[in-house]
Write an enzyme that holds these catalytic residues in place. Structure first.
Site, PDB file in Angstrom:
ATOM      1  N   HIS A 140       1.314  -3.693   4.822  1.00  0.00           N
ATOM      2  CA  HIS A 140       1.495  -4.152   6.199  1.00  0.00           C
ATOM      3  C   HIS A 140       1.252  -5.669   6.242  1.00  0.00           C
ATOM      4  O   HIS A 140       0.102  -6.113   6.257  1.00  0.00           O
ATOM      5  CB  HIS A 140       0.517  -3.451   7.140  1.00  0.00           C
ATOM      6  CG  HIS A 140       0.755  -1.983   7.290  1.00  0.00           C
ATOM      7  ND1 HIS A 140       1.816  -1.467   7.997  1.00  0.00           N
ATOM      8  CD2 HIS A 140       0.056  -0.915   6.821  1.00  0.00           C
ATOM      9  CE1 HIS A 140       1.773  -0.148   7.969  1.00  0.00           C
ATOM     10  NE2 HIS A 140       0.712   0.213   7.258  1.00  0.00           N
ATOM     11  N   HIS A 189       7.145   0.318   1.704  1.00  0.00           N
ATOM     12  CA  HIS A 189       6.527   1.511   1.130  1.00  0.00           C
ATOM     13  C   HIS A 189       7.232   1.833  -0.179  1.00  0.00           C
ATOM     14  O   HIS A 189       8.437   1.633  -0.325  1.00  0.00           O
ATOM     15  CB  HIS A 189       6.657   2.686   2.093  1.00  0.00           C
ATOM     16  CG  HIS A 189       6.498   4.036   1.453  1.00  0.00           C
ATOM     17  ND1 HIS A 189       7.575   4.843   1.128  1.00  0.00           N
ATOM     18  CD2 HIS A 189       5.399   4.712   1.049  1.00  0.00           C
ATOM     19  CE1 HIS A 189       7.137   5.950   0.569  1.00  0.00           C
ATOM     20  NE2 HIS A 189       5.821   5.899   0.502  1.00  0.00           N
ATOM     21  N   ASN A 239       6.804   4.787  -3.739  1.00  0.00           N
ATOM     22  CA  ASN A 239       6.081   5.909  -4.329  1.00  0.00           C
ATOM     23  C   ASN A 239       6.843   6.394  -5.548  1.00  0.00           C
ATOM     24  O   ASN A 239       8.062   6.512  -5.511  1.00  0.00           O
ATOM     25  CB  ASN A 239       5.955   7.040  -3.294  1.00  0.00           C
ATOM     26  CG  ASN A 239       5.327   8.288  -3.884  1.00  0.00           C
ATOM     27  OD1 ASN A 239       6.021   9.192  -4.328  1.00  0.00           O
ATOM     28  ND2 ASN A 239       4.014   8.331  -3.864  1.00  0.00           N
ATOM     29  N   VAL A 240       6.137   6.633  -6.628  1.00  0.00           N
ATOM     30  CA  VAL A 240       6.715   7.318  -7.795  1.00  0.00           C
ATOM     31  C   VAL A 240       5.685   8.321  -8.285  1.00  0.00           C
ATOM     32  O   VAL A 240       4.483   8.024  -8.317  1.00  0.00           O
ATOM     33  CB  VAL A 240       7.120   6.348  -8.929  1.00  0.00           C
ATOM     34  CG1 VAL A 240       8.408   5.615  -8.584  1.00  0.00           C
ATOM     35  CG2 VAL A 240       6.020   5.345  -9.248  1.00  0.00           C
ATOM     36  N   ARG A 241       6.134   9.521  -8.656  1.00  0.00           N
ATOM     37  CA  ARG A 241       5.180  10.575  -8.954  1.00  0.00           C
ATOM     38  C   ARG A 241       5.785  11.621  -9.890  1.00  0.00           C
ATOM     39  O   ARG A 241       6.995  11.793  -9.974  1.00  0.00           O
ATOM     40  CB  ARG A 241       4.734  11.258  -7.652  1.00  0.00           C
ATOM     41  CG  ARG A 241       5.882  11.854  -6.871  1.00  0.00           C
ATOM     42  CD  ARG A 241       5.478  12.297  -5.468  1.00  0.00           C
ATOM     43  NE  ARG A 241       6.605  12.880  -4.751  1.00  0.00           N
ATOM     44  CZ  ARG A 241       7.503  12.189  -4.067  1.00  0.00           C
ATOM     45  NH1 ARG A 241       7.396  10.874  -3.998  1.00  0.00           N
ATOM     46  NH2 ARG A 241       8.498  12.792  -3.450  1.00  0.00           N
ATOM     47  N   HIS A 270      18.979  -3.355  -0.718  1.00  0.00           N
ATOM     48  CA  HIS A 270      19.877  -2.268  -1.105  1.00  0.00           C
ATOM     49  C   HIS A 270      20.658  -2.599  -2.376  1.00  0.00           C
ATOM     50  O   HIS A 270      20.986  -1.687  -3.146  1.00  0.00           O
ATOM     51  CB  HIS A 270      20.818  -1.926   0.049  1.00  0.00           C
ATOM     52  CG  HIS A 270      20.179  -1.052   1.084  1.00  0.00           C
ATOM     53  ND1 HIS A 270      20.164   0.323   0.985  1.00  0.00           N
ATOM     54  CD2 HIS A 270      19.489  -1.354   2.215  1.00  0.00           C
ATOM     55  CE1 HIS A 270      19.511   0.833   2.013  1.00  0.00           C
ATOM     56  NE2 HIS A 270      19.090  -0.167   2.774  1.00  0.00           N
ATOM     57  N   HIS A 291      11.683  12.991  17.041  1.00  0.00           N
ATOM     58  CA  HIS A 291      11.298  12.914  18.452  1.00  0.00           C
ATOM     59  C   HIS A 291      11.651  11.577  19.083  1.00  0.00           C
ATOM     60  O   HIS A 291      11.651  11.448  20.305  1.00  0.00           O
ATOM     61  CB  HIS A 291       9.801  13.206  18.612  1.00  0.00           C
ATOM     62  CG  HIS A 291       8.901  12.199  17.970  1.00  0.00           C
ATOM     63  ND1 HIS A 291       8.654  12.171  16.608  1.00  0.00           N
ATOM     64  CD2 HIS A 291       8.169  11.183  18.490  1.00  0.00           C
ATOM     65  CE1 HIS A 291       7.820  11.191  16.335  1.00  0.00           C
ATOM     66  NE2 HIS A 291       7.506  10.565  17.461  1.00  0.00           N
ATOM     67  N   GLY A 334      -7.608  16.462  -0.369  1.00  0.00           N
ATOM     68  CA  GLY A 334      -7.621  15.139  -0.975  1.00  0.00           C
ATOM     69  C   GLY A 334      -8.627  14.199  -0.341  1.00  0.00           C
ATOM     70  O   GLY A 334      -9.268  14.496   0.665  1.00  0.00           O
ATOM     71  N   ARG A 335      -8.731  13.049  -0.922  1.00  0.00           N
ATOM     72  CA  ARG A 335      -9.684  12.024  -0.482  1.00  0.00           C
ATOM     73  C   ARG A 335      -9.117  11.347   0.764  1.00  0.00           C
ATOM     74  O   ARG A 335      -8.122  10.618   0.698  1.00  0.00           O
ATOM     75  CB  ARG A 335      -9.897  11.026  -1.616  1.00  0.00           C
ATOM     76  CG  ARG A 335     -10.989   9.996  -1.392  1.00  0.00           C
ATOM     77  CD  ARG A 335     -11.199   9.259  -2.709  1.00  0.00           C
ATOM     78  NE  ARG A 335     -12.291   8.309  -2.617  1.00  0.00           N
ATOM     79  CZ  ARG A 335     -12.123   7.003  -2.379  1.00  0.00           C
ATOM     80  NH1 ARG A 335     -10.918   6.516  -2.201  1.00  0.00           N
ATOM     81  NH2 ARG A 335     -13.172   6.196  -2.346  1.00  0.00           N
TER      82      ARG A 335
END
Length: 313
Positions: free
Chosen positions: A105, A115, A117-119, A154, A184, A268-269
């Site tokens: 942020h 943002h 994420n890789v997992r 992109h 919503h 989780g934490r």
């Protein structure tokens, strides 16, 4: 299908820890070059069920108001509903999950929230071979969009996907548009990027190479955006609009995000799960924006799915 060995999982773990360190170093450099001194604090932790992680958080920086770059590698004795709804065959199985997830942020409203994420997820149903898949992606949430930023973002996504097949970018871009959607509000969370889950249609090594490309691609894509806008002047009204739009980010993460739900359902934490929340956000009752304003154009145009690479050639 090739099943990952313990050595394969260790290689993924080593990449993720290195990725976390490199992303933090790159963002700290942005702070230094803007006259700031804030750094990512390191918080190593363990969980009773097994595994743990390394949380790295920067707060109250000159450039970054709050950023979290989180690594975790956890063991799960019994998979929760959030993991088995789409995979009923692994209900109740033990598993391990490892990944890096981040939300940044920025302080300046001219710099987008970002943002990534890789997992890797590996389930071990009793009496069966392991079931594994990769997931991840990255996406951009601007407040005052810059067309050049969006196209470059992109283009990076397109280029890193290209070696893995002609259709990968289009498929994972659409998945991102569909996933980061606030039903919503009838609007996208931002201008998209890439999102994918259940990735195991290639062999393990190719899938692993793809998440490396995605993880490295985030840093390559976001740093030039910071450099262009982090010192750009802004007004109090723009700051207030940033806080108002951050409220949408909070709504999405608490209502729809599967990663948040997974973390909560696996015990989780909590500090690491909710680190994606901005330090400040605001909700106004039916705010009105002028029809020809930049703020109105954000929701009327930018927060709709677009083929950014062809529309802005």
């Amino acid at each position: 299908m090739q099943n990952p060995t313990s050595a394969d999982i260790q290689r993924v773990r080593e990449f993720l820890l290195d990725l976390q360190a490199r992303i933090c170093a790159g963002l700290e450099q942005r702070e230094l070059q803007s006259g700031g001194t804030a750094q990512f604090e390191i918080d190593d932790w363990e969980r009773p069920e097994g595994g743990g992680g390394r949380s790295r958080v920067l707060q109250n920086g000159t450039v970054i108001e709050k950023g979290g770059v989180m690594f975790s590698h956890i063991n799960i004795s019994k998979l929760p509903a959030s993991a088995t709804e789409r995979h009923p065959q692994i209900a109740g199985a033990k598993a391990q999950a490892l990944g890096v997830s981040l939300v940044i942020h920025p302080k300046n409203p001219n710099v987008p929230t970002s943002h990534a994420n890789v997992r890797l997820f590996v389930a071990e149903p009793e009496g069966q071979d392991p079931i594994w898949w990769f997931g991840g992606g990255f996406d951009l949430t601007p407040f005052y969009p810059d067309d050049a930023d969006i196209v470059a973002w992109h283009q990076k996504a397109h280029d890193l996907c290209a070696p893995f097949g002609d259709s990968v970018y289009a498929e994972h871009k659409k998945w991102c548009d569909d996933y980061f959607y606030l039903k919503h509000r009838d609007e996208q969370r931002g201008v998209g990027g890439l999102f994918f889950d259940d990735l195991n249609q290639w062999d393990f090594e190719t899938c692993f190479q793809y998440i490396q490309a995605v993880g490295n691609g985030y840093l390559d894509a976001i740093l030039p955006i910071f450099q262009r806008h982090q010192n750009q002047p802004y007004s109090q009204a723009q700051r207030e609009f940033q806080l108002y739009r951050r409220g949408r980010y909070v709504e999405y993460n608490l209502v729809y995000d599967r990663g948040t739900l997974f973390g909560l359902q696996t015990g989780g934490r909590i500090e690491s799960i909710l680190v994606s929340m901005p330090p400040l956000a605001a909700w106004s009752y039916r705010p009105e924006w002028d029809e020809d304003s930049t703020e109105k154009r954000l929701t009327d145009y930018y927060l709709k799915p677009h083929d950014w690479l062809t529309e802005h050639q």
